[in-house]
Scaffold this motif. Structure first.
Motif, mmCIF file in Angstrom:
data_model
loop_
_atom_site.group_PDB
_atom_site.id
_atom_site.type_symbol
_atom_site.label_atom_id
_atom_site.label_comp_id
_atom_site.label_asym_id
_atom_site.label_seq_id
_atom_site.Cartn_x
_atom_site.Cartn_y
_atom_site.Cartn_z
ATOM 1 N N UNK A 370 0.804 -1.212 0.000
ATOM 2 C CA UNK A 370 0.000 0.000 0.000
ATOM 3 C C UNK A 370 0.836 1.261 0.000
ATOM 4 N N UNK A 371 0.347 2.275 -0.681
ATOM 5 C CA UNK A 371 1.098 3.525 -0.804
ATOM 6 C C UNK A 371 1.389 4.153 0.546
ATOM 7 N N UNK A 372 0.493 3.972 1.506
ATOM 8 C CA UNK A 372 0.684 4.608 2.810
ATOM 9 C C UNK A 372 1.987 4.170 3.477
ATOM 10 N N UNK A 373 2.488 2.990 3.115
ATOM 11 C CA UNK A 373 3.723 2.490 3.740
ATOM 12 C C UNK A 373 4.963 3.223 3.256
ATOM 13 N N UNK A 374 4.847 3.935 2.155
ATOM 14 C CA UNK A 374 6.022 4.641 1.604
ATOM 15 C C UNK A 374 5.759 6.143 1.484
ATOM 16 N N UNK A 375 4.694 6.624 2.100
ATOM 17 C CA UNK A 375 4.325 8.034 1.947
ATOM 18 C C UNK A 375 5.423 8.974 2.413
ATOM 19 N N UNK A 376 6.120 8.632 3.505
ATOM 20 C CA UNK A 376 7.200 9.501 3.996
ATOM 21 C C UNK A 376 8.338 9.587 2.980
ATOM 22 N N UNK A 377 8.640 8.471 2.321
ATOM 23 C CA UNK A 377 9.677 8.479 1.275
ATOM 24 C C UNK A 377 9.266 9.396 0.130
ATOM 25 N N UNK A 378 8.005 9.314 -0.260
ATOM 26 C CA UNK A 378 7.509 10.134 -1.371
ATOM 27 C C UNK A 378 7.592 11.616 -1.024
ATOM 28 N N UNK A 379 7.161 11.960 0.182
ATOM 29 C CA UNK A 379 7.179 13.364 0.601
ATOM 30 C C UNK A 379 8.601 13.907 0.683
ATOM 31 N N UNK A 380 9.524 13.117 1.192
ATOM 32 C CA UNK A 380 10.915 13.555 1.319
ATOM 33 C C UNK A 380 11.547 13.771 -0.047
ATOM 34 N N UNK A 381 11.312 12.850 -0.984
ATOM 35 C CA UNK A 381 11.849 13.000 -2.341
ATOM 36 C C UNK A 381 11.281 14.254 -3.004
ATOM 37 N N UNK A 382 10.008 14.479 -2.867
ATOM 38 C CA UNK A 382 9.369 15.651 -3.473
ATOM 39 C C UNK A 382 9.956 16.934 -2.920
ATOM 40 N N UNK A 383 10.180 16.974 -1.617
ATOM 41 C CA UNK A 383 10.737 18.173 -0.977
ATOM 42 C C UNK A 383 12.145 18.457 -1.509
ATOM 43 N N UNK A 384 12.986 17.437 -1.613
ATOM 44 C CA UNK A 384 14.365 17.628 -2.082
ATOM 45 C C UNK A 384 14.408 18.094 -3.534
ATOM 46 N N UNK A 385 13.556 17.522 -4.360
ATOM 47 C CA UNK A 385 13.517 17.899 -5.774
ATOM 48 C C UNK A 385 13.062 19.343 -5.935
ATOM 49 N N UNK A 386 12.041 19.737 -5.187
ATOM 50 C CA UNK A 386 11.513 21.103 -5.299
ATOM 51 C C UNK A 386 12.516 22.143 -4.823
ATOM 52 N N UNK A 387 13.321 21.824 -3.820
ATOM 53 C CA UNK A 387 14.347 22.759 -3.347
ATOM 54 C C UNK A 387 15.336 23.093 -4.458
ATOM 55 N N UNK A 388 15.729 22.090 -5.239
ATOM 56 C CA UNK A 388 16.652 22.337 -6.340
ATOM 57 C C UNK A 388 15.966 23.108 -7.462
ATOM 58 N N UNK A 389 14.727 22.752 -7.779
ATOM 59 C CA UNK A 389 13.986 23.459 -8.834
ATOM 60 C C UNK A 389 13.922 24.964 -8.553
#
Length: 770
Positions: A370-389
């Motif tokens: 289930x996606x909920x098991x990896x939600x923290x990974x998804x949020x962390x990746x999104x945050x790091x990518x947006x900082x560079x953008x």
């Protein structure tokens, strides 16, 4: 419970800190024994397997490891040894294995060329039409048993497939392809059978040739081959792996008689996914979905990738899906964890081989639980990518405005080549068959140590600059003594032909251990283009002008071209590659102006990577080549008429892009061609080329010193189709990796043979013109 699996197609073989390269070169230099060398290789290999197991990969590749090159491994395993090496059959000794790749005093090395559209080079197999392949050794079997017995890993052996292997080979008549394939397939079946008996459950058979144009006959052959191979074993599952592009004949490929099909869902530009949606996928097969980019180093947007996999699962049964990178991770560095000096905003947005496998296992976890098991990974990746953008480095208004100014302008030299040629003859007063070298001269251990001391702060800038100037001075004298007509400064201040320029341009970042294999033990550390590219001060003027002050002969200014800087870097993905290339070209345009202002009027802008970036799909090639021409001309077309522009390219199907090379409008081009000299000359028999050209007259990738007769033969063969007025005499590539004595001896022979042939040519008999 139904379960999605994670997999690795291939893992980097060089080690986190190039331990592989160091051991290899120690063995070649006689500093360690064969036994010690093989022991070090085993340690490195098993450590890599253990790491992949710890990350959580379900299907771990075995046999992707190589002592030099996986294509060479395949050729040797099936007994395809060039006759000149006088092998008498049976198992191939390690010294002979390396001789095929590097040459020896009696025999030249086998040809080396690009692996599809990557910067990896493979050794081209040489196969006669009457060749009788034989299984010299099942090299996969001991690797499989090693992993099984020492680590408890039931690995996934990997081998280059028979169709791709033969299509990448040379030497045989095309009409004999089917005959050779028929001889080869039983040996593949024997390999599979032996692996099955040892306990293998999966075998990955790579057939990247399936992403190139295929005929109906080709597809029919594939069906015959894999029907035989799958029927030759009872339980082992064949995973037919493709990569680097989409497959054109999707329905035919996914219906091949194998247990699984591997498809690239990154570099297919959506075509494989579209085919999957339109035609579905066989319910009795596994789909190995390459959704993690195996060729670039940016973190994946896990949210987007998860949605892509959910899309795929609408057409594929959950227990038939395998999540993996798009291709072997041979093309990226090993791990980000050792990069302690990088800006955290950049580092946190990077993903090397280990991190890519972690991304694959995270996505697999989400699909299974289930996606909920990896939600923290998804949020962390999104945050790091947006900082560079959002960083200021990606939003430089001046750079973006300058690119926009050129949007509707076609860069072009104002004077036609025929007129420039006369100007250059008068200006430089060079003899027929002028001799020169490509750019770099031997970088000794002392030079590398000096650079390291300077970088560590142990040497001051002034002391280091004095050291560099001493080396330049020594080699200007040496070149004059050898008798070269056009000199080079030697590039002693440069670590790498791309990294050096990236360090002097804004928008680039540099790793400490971000190495990837280019060929053999040659590893490169591609810069990371993370922001807008610009030039603020001269990059090369100091060393070039110093060299020119020491001689009356012309010294070439040496730059790396925009397409090569792009193709040999890890490039940002938030804007198009062409936009990045234009930024680089405009920076080089400024550098060329700086050189001209300092009376450097012979400037070489190298584009060795132009051909390798050519898309695999024919329909995509025209746009790429047009963009490459535009970028080169944007960098070079503003020069004065007196300035002679040179470029250098590595050989790879030169004839296919001859029109493009002509459009670059460089005054002189040199081609890396010594290993395939005759093939390249045939291109000039079919198509005319009027500008200056230097065909490499000897192979610098081999440590042997070529004799006068060998080089004379190469030059005379070229002069059958090229006018002496346009022909330059040079090695086929830079001399950075060669020793001082072998370089000096080879160049002396080269100058000697050029002078001998020059004496035979007079104004009335401008010979051997086509």
């Amino acid at each position: 419970m139904t379960k999605v699996l994670s997999s690795t197609i291939g893992y980097p073989r060089i080690g986190e800190k190039r331990e592989w390269k160091k051991a290899l070169e120690q063995f070649w230099n006689g500093n360690i024994t064969e036994s010690e060398f093989l022991s070090e290789m085993e340690t490195l290999r098993t450590n890599d397997l253990q790491k992949q197991q710890d990350i959580g990969s379900d299907l771990i590749p075995i046999g992707d490891f190589s002592l030099y090159d996986h294509v060479l491994d395949t050729a040797v395993m099936f007994g395809f040894i060039p006759n000149r090496f006088k092998h008498k059959g049976g198992e191939v000794p390690i010294d002979l294995y390396f001789d095929i790749a590097r040459g020896n005093h009696e025999a030249v090395a086998s040809e080396m060329t690009k692996w599809f559209n990557t910067n990896y080079h493979y050794i081209v197999p040489e196969i006669d039409s009457d060749a009788q392949p034989t299984l010299t050794e099942n090299r996969l079997l001991p690797y499989f048993l090693e992993a099984k017995e020492k680590l408890g890993i039931i690995g996934k052996p990997v081998i280059l497939g028979p169709v791709s292997f033969l299509k990448l080979a040379k030497g045989y008549e095309q009409k004999d392809f089917k005959k050779l394939l028929k001889r080869l397939v039983p040996l593949y079946i024997q390999v599979l059978y032996e692996l099955e008996r040892a306990g293998a459950e999966w075998v990955q058979v790579d057939e990247p040739i399936l992403t190139t144009p295929m005929t109906k006959d080709d597809l029919h052959l594939f069906r015959e081959v894999y029907d035989s191979m799958q029927n030759g074993v009872s339980s082992v599952k064949i995973l037919l792996q493709t990569y680097f592009e989409s497959v054109d004949h999707y329905q035919e490929v996914v219906s091949l008689p194998v247990a699984g099909i591997g498809l690239d869902f990154v570099h297919d530009q959506g075509a494989n996914l579209e085919s999957l949606k339109k035609h579905g996928f066989p319910k009795d097969k596994y789909l190995a979905a390459g959704v993690i980019n195996g060729r670039n180093i940016w973190s994946e947007d896990l949210d987007t990738k998860y949605a892509q996999l959910e899309n795929i699962l609408s057409k594929v049964e959950k227990d038939r899906l395998i999540v993996q990178p798009s291709c072997s991770l041979l093309h990226v560095p090993v791990t980000v964890t050792t990069e302690e000096d990088l800006d955290p905003v950049i580092k946190n947005a990077l993903s090397f081989a280990d991190q890519k496998l972690e991304e694959a296992t995270v996505l697999t976890e989400g699909l299974n639980h289930g996606r909920h098991t990896i939600e923290k990974h998804i949020e962390e990746r999104t945050r790091c990518i947006e900082l560079l953008w959002k960083s200021s480095s990606r939003n430089l208004e001046d750079v973006q405005k300058e690119v926009e100014l050129w949007k509707d302008i076609e860069p072009k030299r104002p004077t036609h080549y025929s007129s420039r040629q006369k100007i250059h003859q008068d200006y430089f007063e060079l003899p027929l068959l002028p001799t020169t070298t490509i750019g770099s001269l031997p970088q000794t251990k002392e030079i590398r140590q000096a650079r390291l001391k300077w970088r560590r702060g142990e040497w001051s800038d002034e002391y280091y600059q004095s050291f560099i100037e001493d080396n330049i001075s020594e080699w200007i004298k040496r070149q004059e003594e050898i008798g070269l007509d056009v000199l080079i400064h030697g590039e002693f201040e440069r670590n790498d032909m791309v990294e050096f320029f990236g360090e002097k341009l804004d928008g680039f970042a540099f790793t400490r251990y971000g190495w990837v294999q280019s060929y053999g033990s040659r590893c490169v550390k591609p810069p990371v283009i993370y922001g807008d590219v610009s030039l603020t001060e001269p990059m090369t003027v100091k060393e070039i002008t110093y060299a020119q002050s020491l001689t009356k002969k012309p010294v070439k200014g040496m730059l790396t071209g925009p397409i090569t800087i792009l193709n040999w870097s890890f490039v940002r993905e938030d804007i198009s590659k062409f936009e990045v290339t234009k930024q680089i070209a405009l920076a080089l345009q400024k550098e060329i102006s700086f050189l001209e202002e300092n009376n450097i009027n012979m400037i070489q802008v190298d584009e060795p990577a132009l051909r390798e970036g050519l898309p695999i799909k024919v329909e995509k090639q025209k746009e790429y080549l047009e963009e490459a021409v535009y970028a080169f001309k944007l960098a070079t077309s503003s020069v004065q008429d007196e300035t002679q522009i040179h470029t250098h390219m590595c050989y790879s199907e030169f004839g296919e892009i001859m029109d493009t090379i002509d459009q670059l409008d460089a005054d002189v081009i040199s081609i890396e061609a010594a290993r395939s000299h005759g093939e390249l000359i045939s291109d000039f028999e079919e198509k005319s080329y009027e500008k200056g050209i230097g065909l490499g007259v000897y192979d610098i990738h081999s440590p042997r010193v070529p004799g006068v007769e060998e080089m004379e033969s190469n030059i005379l063969r070229a002069l059958k189709v090229l006018h002496p007025r346009q022909f330059w005499v040079n090695p086929d590539c830079g001399l950075k990796t060669r020793g001082i004595n072998e370089t000096t001896d080879a160049l002396r022979n080269m100058v000697k043979v050029a002078r001998q042939i020059r004496e035979k040519i007079n104004d009335e008999v401008l010979i051997i013109k086509k």
